[in-house]
Design an enzyme around this catalytic site. Structure first.
Site, short mmCIF file in Angstrom:
data_model
loop_
_atom_site.label_atom_id
_atom_site.label_comp_id
_atom_site.label_asym_id
_atom_site.label_seq_id
_atom_site.Cartn_x
_atom_site.Cartn_y
_atom_site.Cartn_z
N ALA A 1 1.18 -1.24 -0.12
CA ALA A 1 -0.04 0.12 -0.40
C ALA A 1 0.34 1.74 0.02
CB ALA A 1 -0.98 0.03 1.39
N GLY B 1 0.44 -4.99 0.37
CA GLY B 1 -0.47 -4.93 -0.55
C GLY B 1 -0.23 -5.70 -1.75
N GLU C 1 -0.54 -9.00 -1.95
CA GLU C 1 -2.03 -9.17 -1.39
C GLU C 1 -2.93 -9.48 -2.56
OE1 GLU C 1 -2.38 -6.79 1.95
OE2 GLU C 1 -4.03 -7.95 3.10
N GLU D 1 4.28 -6.12 7.05
CA GLU D 1 3.22 -4.99 7.80
C GLU D 1 3.59 -4.01 9.18
OE1 GLU D 1 2.33 -6.95 5.14
OE2 GLU D 1 0.42 -5.86 4.05
N1 3HC Z 1 4.98 3.48 0.35
C1 3HC Z 1 4.82 4.64 -0.11
N2 3HC Z 1 6.35 4.92 -0.32
C2 3HC Z 1 7.19 3.87 -0.51
C3 3HC Z 1 6.84 2.52 0.22
C4 3HC Z 1 5.65 2.46 -0.06
N3 3HC Z 1 4.97 1.18 0.10
N4 3HC Z 1 7.85 1.78 0.12
C5 3HC Z 1 8.88 2.52 -0.16
N5 3HC Z 1 9.20 3.69 -1.06
C6 3HC Z 1 9.31 4.83 -0.91
C7 3HC Z 1 10.06 5.47 0.02
O1 3HC Z 1 10.08 6.05 1.13
C8 3HC Z 1 11.47 5.36 -0.90
O2 3HC Z 1 11.14 6.90 -1.12
P1 3HC Z 1 12.42 8.05 -0.94
O3 3HC Z 1 13.17 7.86 -2.34
O4 3HC Z 1 11.46 9.54 -1.30
O5 3HC Z 1 13.28 7.83 0.19
C9 3HC Z 1 11.39 4.63 -1.68
O6 3HC Z 1 9.80 4.27 -2.25
C10 3HC Z 1 12.54 3.75 -1.88
O7 3HC Z 1 12.66 2.95 -1.21
P2 3HC Z 1 13.58 2.63 -0.61
O8 3HC Z 1 14.71 3.68 -0.13
O9 3HC Z 1 13.26 1.48 0.71
O10 3HC Z 1 13.78 1.40 -1.31
P3 3HC Z 1 14.52 -0.09 -1.66
O11 3HC Z 1 15.10 -0.57 -2.80
O12 3HC Z 1 15.74 0.18 -0.48
O13 3HC Z 1 13.80 -0.95 -0.39
C11 3HC Z 1 11.50 -1.33 -0.63
C12 3HC Z 1 12.60 -1.10 -1.44
C13 3HC Z 1 12.42 -3.10 0.14
C14 3HC Z 1 10.50 -2.29 -1.25
C15 3HC Z 1 11.46 -0.79 0.62
O14 3HC Z 1 11.07 0.24 0.10
C16 3HC Z 1 10.48 -1.62 1.39
O15 3HC Z 1 10.57 -1.81 2.52
N6 3HC Z 1 8.87 -0.35 1.40
C17 3HC Z 1 7.87 -0.73 2.83
C18 3HC Z 1 7.27 -2.70 2.19
C19 3HC Z 1 6.10 -2.44 2.76
O16 3HC Z 1 6.21 -2.50 4.42
N7 3HC Z 1 5.57 -2.85 2.45
C20 3HC Z 1 3.96 -2.77 2.94
C21 3HC Z 1 2.71 -1.41 3.25
S1 3HC Z 1 1.89 -1.46 4.07
C22 3HC Z 1 0.30 -2.96 3.19
O17 3HC Z 1 0.71 -2.52 2.46
C23 3HC Z 1 -0.89 -2.84 3.86
C24 3HC Z 1 -1.80 -2.99 3.48
O18 3HC Z 1 -1.96 -4.72 3.71
C25 3HC Z 1 -3.07 -2.69 2.91
#
Ligand code: 3HC
Length: 693
Positions: A66, A105, A108, A128
């Site tokens: 998400a 997400g 998912e 998450e």
């Molecule tokens: N939403 C918004 N922005 C995100 C994001 C997300 N889910 N994931 C990454 N970004 C952004 C980062 O803030 C960063 O922005 P910036 O360049 O402006 O600082 C950019 O994307 C790149 O991210 P990273 O520097 O972390 O890049 P990496 O290549 O090192 O890592 C990644 C990539 C493994 C995808 C890592 O970003 C990550 O772990 N992201 C989060 C994944 C996550 O937690 N997903 C679950 C979200 S909650 C959800 O999905 C709820 C659902 O169940 C309803």
């Protein structure tokens, strides 16, 4: 090709509809992306020429989750549920084609496709929990149906990213596709599914694994027990577990109801707010305002480390782990051999636990060599890190030598935890090459790297250090030169109060309990016992002037001697010590004071508020770039509870005005050590928050 919207295309490859998502950087499920998917799937389903549908992403990754930036605001456009319903009810087979990471997400979404294929480098997870959340788009009900409840418990409470090979083995993907040929492979798979008349399998209907676990509450009881320590204080792991219990015990639709309710609770709670803040704080810390993204980097192929002790060894492992050659220099053969043997033992322990293979142990050891001579070994290194005794004269001597030995352009780094790096740099003819790389012990484990910028450190050296930190899996924060830098300086403020509280009548175990209950892994006195009370204590000079002196003189030098502030039993369980209590009491009486009863609230405020105040002084002096960088340091290097964000974030939860008022009150009654930072007074006067800084 049809453009569905600004981030989504629909093309037809023969009879296969291909929906391509392109929303950099990570294809997060923003309103735009949801709209693109919703409309794209509707169009593909409606197109009579399409017999199957492939979903694929452009850029570095499949959908990474998400869009976290949308959390807390009003949702626009179609919901994720709308998208998933459309996909799941498609009358044509849907194949998710995965590269990079399918997370949260993103996974998912993939789990409502009928089939999933991925390249070998792809990774899969529901992380998450690390944002203080649980998967809120059916993941808690679908993942256990695919991989079984036991595996789902482990994956969802750790947030781990499983590699493609493992995903294939546990049925999370149906086929591995050759690297670089994802689109062709996914299209071929879709065509095959149609040709073979494969059924439109839906994960939600696949109940065998959850049913097999029904009536076995011990699965959950044992998991909770085994992880109680790890999960202490956090809400999200427990909520994830409850959802998996629901998946096991309830029909799918009811399980979804449980998921929705618990997701809502976490999302509106303070823990997730803090953990989401931390996610962005860590990424923000990578951005250095005066160091441009295109600053030239220095290639780092070989690293020199001075010192084969615990620190030098741990530092070396970080580089070998990512394939960078390391040469460690020691003064004598025996400590060098011992250091190398310790590194090997560490790797072998990891291998025994299944973390790496036996072949990887050998590969990494082959990258690490030892030497007794800087002259012989450092002429070709790109970076050298000094990790010797914390004495300015020794460090200066080493840097004078490095200046003569190392090639032009090499980075000269010190691992000092608080000495003046400008002074160290001043003995070289290249202060621009000198930087602090402050690792935390054990350096191969601890996440934090405090990168210390001295007066003359070049931008290239800073940019390279930040990049290198990421490469070796560290969380970096750039700080300035001041005694103790950011981390130890703030620690100093807390230690001072902890010691003073004891001299006023609180017992060490009272202070420790309050900080432990706050969420720290241990309190300052338990920490001293663990580290050894005799660090920096000199027997010959000891004259009973401090509580520590008296304890050390009685050979109570911490856990290693079975006693310190606490008494320890044979299993190293700590017990309050009557001996220590008497020592403390005698000290108070000798000082002419009366011990007083000190409440938990005062202990907490006395320990924490001066930390926040010190943070403000650091910001006011420009030794940290932003308040959130301080939080990054304290979370990753000092055990600040993640669900409380960090000292500065916590300050906002308390309110800057209250922190200031308490500091003023303490100053009035206890003296100028509590003098509020000018920046704190200004912050309150301006009606601002710490997070505004
Ligand atoms: N939403 C918004 N922005 C995100 C994001 C997300 N889910 N994931 C990454 N970004 C952004 C980062 O803030 C960063 O922005 P910036 O360049 O402006 O600082 C950019 O994307 C790149 O991210 P990273 O520097 O972390 O890049 P990496 O290549 O090192 O890592 C990644 C990539 C493994 C995808 C890592 O970003 C990550 O772990 N992201 C989060 C994944 C996550 O937690 N997903 C679950 C979200 S909650 C959800 O999905 C709820 C659902 O169940 C309803």
């Amino acid at each position: 090709m049809t453009a569905i919207n600004s981030v989504t295309d629909l093309t037809l490859d023969g009879d296969v509809a291909v929906i391509t998502l392109n929303s950099p950087p990570v294809n997060a499920l923003s309103a735009n992306v949801r709209e693109g998917l919703f409309e794209g799937f509707k169009a593909a389903i409606a197109d009579p020429a399409a017999r199957s549908i492939v979903l694929i992403c452009e850029g570095r990754t499949f959908i990474a989750g998400a869009d976290i930036t949308e959390f807390g605001g009003a949702m626009k456009g179609p919901s994720l549920q709308d998208v998933q319903d459309t996909m799941e009810n498609s009358p044509k087979p849907v194949v998710a084609a995965i590269h990079g990471t399918a997370l949260g997400g993103g996974l998912e979404v993939a789990l409502v496709a009928n089939y999933r294929v991925g390249v070998p480098s792809a990774r899969f997870g529901l992380p998450e929990v690390n944002l203080g959340l649980l998967p809120g788009a059916g993941g808690t009900q679908r993942l256990p149906r695919v991989v079984g409840p036991e595996k789902a418990l482990e994956m969802m409470t750790s947030g781990r990213h499983a590699p493609a090979k493992e995903a294939l083995a546990m049925g999370l993907i149906d086929e591995l596709v050759e690297e670089g040929k994802l689109k062709e492979g996914a299209i071929a798979f879709a065509r095959k599914a149609v040709a073979e008349g494969r059924p439109l399998v839906k994960v939600r209907d696949n109940n065998s694994k959850v049913e097999a676990a029904r009536g076995k509450p011990e699965i959950f009881a044992e998991f909770r027990k085994a992880n109680a320590r790890k999960f202490r204080g956090f809400l999200a792991p427990e909520y994830n577990i409850r959802c998996i219990e629901a998946a096991v015990n309830l029909p799918f639709a009811e399980g979804l109801g449980v998921e929705r309710k618990l997701f809502g609770e976490l999302m509106s709670g303070s823990q997730s707010a803090a953990q989401r803040y931390s996610f962005f704080a860590e990424r923000q810390a990578q951005k250095i305002p005066d160091v441009a993204d295109d600053t030239p980097l220095i290639p780092i192929k070989k690293v020199g480390v001075i010192g084969a002790g615990t620190m030098g060894g741990g530092i070396s492992m970080n580089f070998a782990n990512v394939g960078i050659a390391v040469v460690i220099v020691e003064q004598k053969q025996e400590p060098l051999d011992r250091g190398l043997a310790t590194i090997r033992k560490n790797y072998e322990r990891t291998a025994a636990r299944g973390g790496i293979t036996a072949a990887q142990v050998e590969e990494r050891m082959a990258l690490i060599t030892g030497s007794l001579s800087m002259e012989d070994s450092f002429a070709d290194v790109d970076l050298v890190i000094e990790a010797v005794f914390e004495r300015m004269d020794i460090k200066k001597d080493i840097f004078t030598k490095l200046d003569a030995i190392c090639k032009p352009g090499a980075i000269l780094a010190t691992n000092t935890s608080g000495l003046n790096i400008d002074e160290i740099a001043s003995v070289t003819k290249r202060p621009e090459a000198v930087i602090g790389l402050h690792f935390f012990s054990p350096a191969n484990v601890m996440k934090l790297l405090e990168i210390v910028r001295a007066d003359h450190t070049s931008k290239s050296v800073i940019a390279t250090s930040m990049k290198l930190a990421k490469q070796i899996g560290k969380v970096a924060a750039l700080v300035g030169v001041c005694p103790g830098f950011v981390g130890n300086r703030i620690l100093g403020a807390r230690q001072r109060e902890a010691q003073k509280l004891v001299l006023e009548g609180a017992m060490p175990w009272d202070v420790d309990r309050v900080l432990y209950d706050f969420g720290f892994p241990m309190g300052p006195f338990a920490m001293s016992d663990l580290a050894g009370l005799d660090i920096g204590w000199v027997k010959e000079k000891s004259n009973g002037a401090t509580i520590r002196d008296v304890l050390c003189e009685a050979d109570r030098r911490g856990q290693k001697t079975g006693a310190g502030y606490y008494d320890y039993d044979e299993n190293r369980n700590a017990n309050p010590s009557p001996f220590t209590e008497k020592v403390i009491h005698d000290f108070i009486v000798k000082s002419g004071a009366n011990p007083r009863t000190i409440g938990d609230e005062e202990i907490l405020e006395r320990c924490i508020y001066p930390m926040i105040n010190e943070g403000m002084k650091i910001l006011e002096e420009g030794k940290a770039i932003r308040a959130s960088d301080i939080d990054v340091v304290w979370q990753n290097g000092y055990g600040w509870p993640v669900y409380r964000g960090g000292p500065m974030w916590y300050g906002d939860q308390i309110g800057a005005a209250k922190v200031l008022a308490k500091m003023q009150e303490f100053q009035a009654t206890m003296g100028d050590e509590f003098k509020p930072a000018a920046a704190l007074e200004k912050l309150v006067a301006d009606g601002k928050k710490f997070s505004d800084l």
